[in-house]
Design a protein around this motif. Structure first.
Motif, PDB file in Angstrom:
ATOM      1  N   LYS A 172      -7.717   9.214   5.576  1.00 54.69           N
ATOM      2  CA  LYS A 172      -6.896   8.970   6.758  1.00 54.69           C
ATOM      3  C   LYS A 172      -6.742   7.463   6.908  1.00 54.69           C
ATOM      4  N   HIS A 191     -11.089  13.398   1.100  1.00 51.60           N
ATOM      5  CA  HIS A 191     -10.377  13.470   2.375  1.00 51.60           C
ATOM      6  C   HIS A 191     -10.090  12.034   2.789  1.00 51.60           C
ATOM      7  N   ASN A 203      -5.530  15.574   5.169  1.00 50.81           N
ATOM      8  CA  ASN A 203      -5.113  14.920   3.929  1.00 50.81           C
ATOM      9  C   ASN A 203      -6.255  15.081   2.934  1.00 50.81           C
ATOM     10  N   ARG A 204      -6.001  15.837   1.865  1.00 52.46           N
ATOM     11  CA  ARG A 204      -7.073  16.142   0.932  1.00 52.46           C
ATOM     12  C   ARG A 204      -6.558  16.163  -0.490  1.00 52.46           C
ATOM     13  N   LEU A 261      -0.267   7.121   2.023  1.00 51.64           N
ATOM     14  CA  LEU A 261      -0.313   7.257   3.486  1.00 51.64           C
ATOM     15  C   LEU A 261       1.064   7.353   4.077  1.00 51.64           C
ATOM     16  N   THR A 268      -7.529  15.288   9.771  1.00 54.04           N
ATOM     17  CA  THR A 268      -6.171  14.922   9.366  1.00 54.04           C
ATOM     18  C   THR A 268      -5.581  15.846   8.307  1.00 54.04           C
TER      19      THR A 268
END
Length: 110
Positions: free
Chosen positions: A34, A32, A22-23, A110, A20
């Motif tokens: 999700k 990380h 997202n970090r 998110l 994904t």
């Protein structure tokens, strides 16, 4: 310790979180994350041998992360999280690690 339902267990679950992009980063961790469809949070923890050779120390770091996560993570977020340790920490660094993880948890969007 976390319940089995709150842990990422196999390679497919870990790779889906990594895919994904997202970090978040801090001096000791890469986080990380999700969102997931299940109504629960799940955590996976990675402490590479490059960071610490001794299994005892790697297991200590995983236990500390699990306990802080269980105590401090907001229960209303339904996410899969993989925490990668990038720098070794010891018992003397516990309060610093706790603050660092709280800061990372608060940044998850998110």
């Amino acid at each position: 310790m976390l319940n089995k339902k709150n842990k990422l267990t196999n390679a497919d679950e870990f790779s889906s979180v990594f895919s994904t992009k997202n970090r978040l980063a801090s001096p000791h961790f890469f986080l990380h994350f999700k969102s997931n469809e299940k109504k629960e949070f799940r955590l996976g923890c990675i402490v590479p041998k490059k960071v610490e050779k001794k299994a005892v120390s790697r297991n200590y770091m995983k236990r500390v992360i699990n306990e802080i996560f269980k105590a401090e993570f907001p229960l209303d977020l339904y996410v899969d999280i993989v925490l990668r340790v990038k720098k070794i920490f010891t018992k003397e660094d516990f309060t610093l690690i706790k603050l660092e993880l709280n800061k990372l948890f608060s940044k998850i969007q998110l």
